[in-house]
Write a protein that holds these residues in place. Sequence first.
Motif, short mmCIF file in Angstrom:
data_model
loop_
_atom_site.label_atom_id
_atom_site.label_comp_id
_atom_site.label_asym_id
_atom_site.label_seq_id
_atom_site.Cartn_x
_atom_site.Cartn_y
_atom_site.Cartn_z
N ALA A 85 -105.67 60.84 -47.46
CA ALA A 85 -105.23 61.52 -46.24
C ALA A 85 -105.62 63.00 -46.28
O ALA A 85 -105.84 63.57 -47.35
CB ALA A 85 -103.73 61.39 -46.07
N ILE A 86 -105.72 63.61 -45.10
CA ILE A 86 -105.99 65.04 -44.96
C ILE A 86 -104.99 65.61 -43.97
O ILE A 86 -104.77 65.04 -42.90
CB ILE A 86 -107.42 65.29 -44.45
N VAL A 87 -104.35 66.71 -44.33
CA VAL A 87 -103.46 67.42 -43.42
C VAL A 87 -103.95 68.86 -43.31
O VAL A 87 -104.50 69.42 -44.27
CB VAL A 87 -101.99 67.39 -43.89
N GLY A 88 -103.79 69.46 -42.15
CA GLY A 88 -104.28 70.82 -41.99
C GLY A 88 -103.77 71.48 -40.73
O GLY A 88 -103.06 70.88 -39.90
N THR A 89 -104.14 72.73 -40.59
CA THR A 89 -103.77 73.52 -39.42
C THR A 89 -104.94 74.42 -39.05
O THR A 89 -105.76 74.77 -39.90
CB THR A 89 -102.51 74.37 -39.70
N SER A 90 -105.03 74.81 -37.78
CA SER A 90 -106.15 75.64 -37.34
C SER A 90 -105.78 76.42 -36.08
O SER A 90 -104.80 76.10 -35.39
CB SER A 90 -107.39 74.79 -37.06
N LEU A 91 -106.57 77.45 -35.81
CA LEU A 91 -106.54 78.16 -34.54
C LEU A 91 -107.79 77.77 -33.78
O LEU A 91 -108.91 77.96 -34.28
CB LEU A 91 -106.49 79.67 -34.77
N GLY A 92 -107.62 77.20 -32.59
CA GLY A 92 -108.76 76.68 -31.86
C GLY A 92 -108.87 77.25 -30.45
O GLY A 92 -108.39 78.34 -30.15
N TYR A 93 -109.49 76.47 -29.56
CA TYR A 93 -109.83 76.92 -28.21
C TYR A 93 -109.57 75.79 -27.22
O TYR A 93 -109.81 74.61 -27.52
CB TYR A 93 -111.31 77.32 -28.16
N ARG A 94 -109.03 76.15 -26.04
CA ARG A 94 -108.85 75.19 -24.95
C ARG A 94 -109.51 75.75 -23.70
O ARG A 94 -109.25 76.88 -23.30
CB ARG A 94 -107.36 74.96 -24.70
N GLY A 95 -110.36 74.95 -23.09
CA GLY A 95 -111.06 75.38 -21.89
C GLY A 95 -110.13 75.49 -20.68
O GLY A 95 -109.08 74.85 -20.62
#
Length: 254
Positions: A85-95
Amino acid sequence: MKKIVLSLLLVSTAISAHAMDETQQNWTYSLGAFSHVSPDYMGSGDYKGSISPFFNATYQWDQHQNYFFIRSHEGIGVQTRLGQAIVGTSLGYRGGREREENTNLAGMHGVNETGTTNLFFRYGHNEYNGGINLSKGLSGDNNGLVISANVGCNCKLSEKVTGSFSVGTAWADNTYMDDYFGVKTNEVTANRTAYKGKKGILNYGISAGLSYQLQEKQSIAISAGLSKISKAQSSPIVASDIQGRLSLGYIHSF
């Protein structure tokens, strides 16, 4: 409106076909570009063409169990491996959405682009994989929550060809639904009634892709997807609840 419509399915197929030897270095890089055909806006019956860059830079440490990444489809984040398994967090973009994109939106409010904060969980076993992602908008006027989930597979079809298939769905809260599908009282026309978006299933659909290895570190990939708008299909600005997408691109790994 700027959109990145490259699906996670396509990205995972392309990267997996060209991943560098992780035992030799901590940094891996991929660059490329994709052309897309997608709806003018979510719910549109008209389509447009667009081009978007693809990039993926990943730094791995602690025996390759932890990762820092900068990715065109996920933003900037960290993830850790827990077995399969992989768990994570990020800052992304929404159009966002602009009223000039389609005549159906004339006189409508716009939806601003925004950054997002994301949490994700993924699991893989052999060629099968699945995951769930929570994405919350950061802008005051585009801060809705979307929870998406998918299951699928990546299959090696030949020495140079990898195929992939996925089914998925997404749920959105009241804020997101009203931002993207709502019609305010001052936006009502003879052909457009007032509409208040409510939380529920945003959409569900399928996607499939193929990746072909041109050379050791170069590939071309194609992906197609078909989804159906669910809860908000009765919104006056939904001209078609069936939404199709097509992407074609090139990736070079370093």
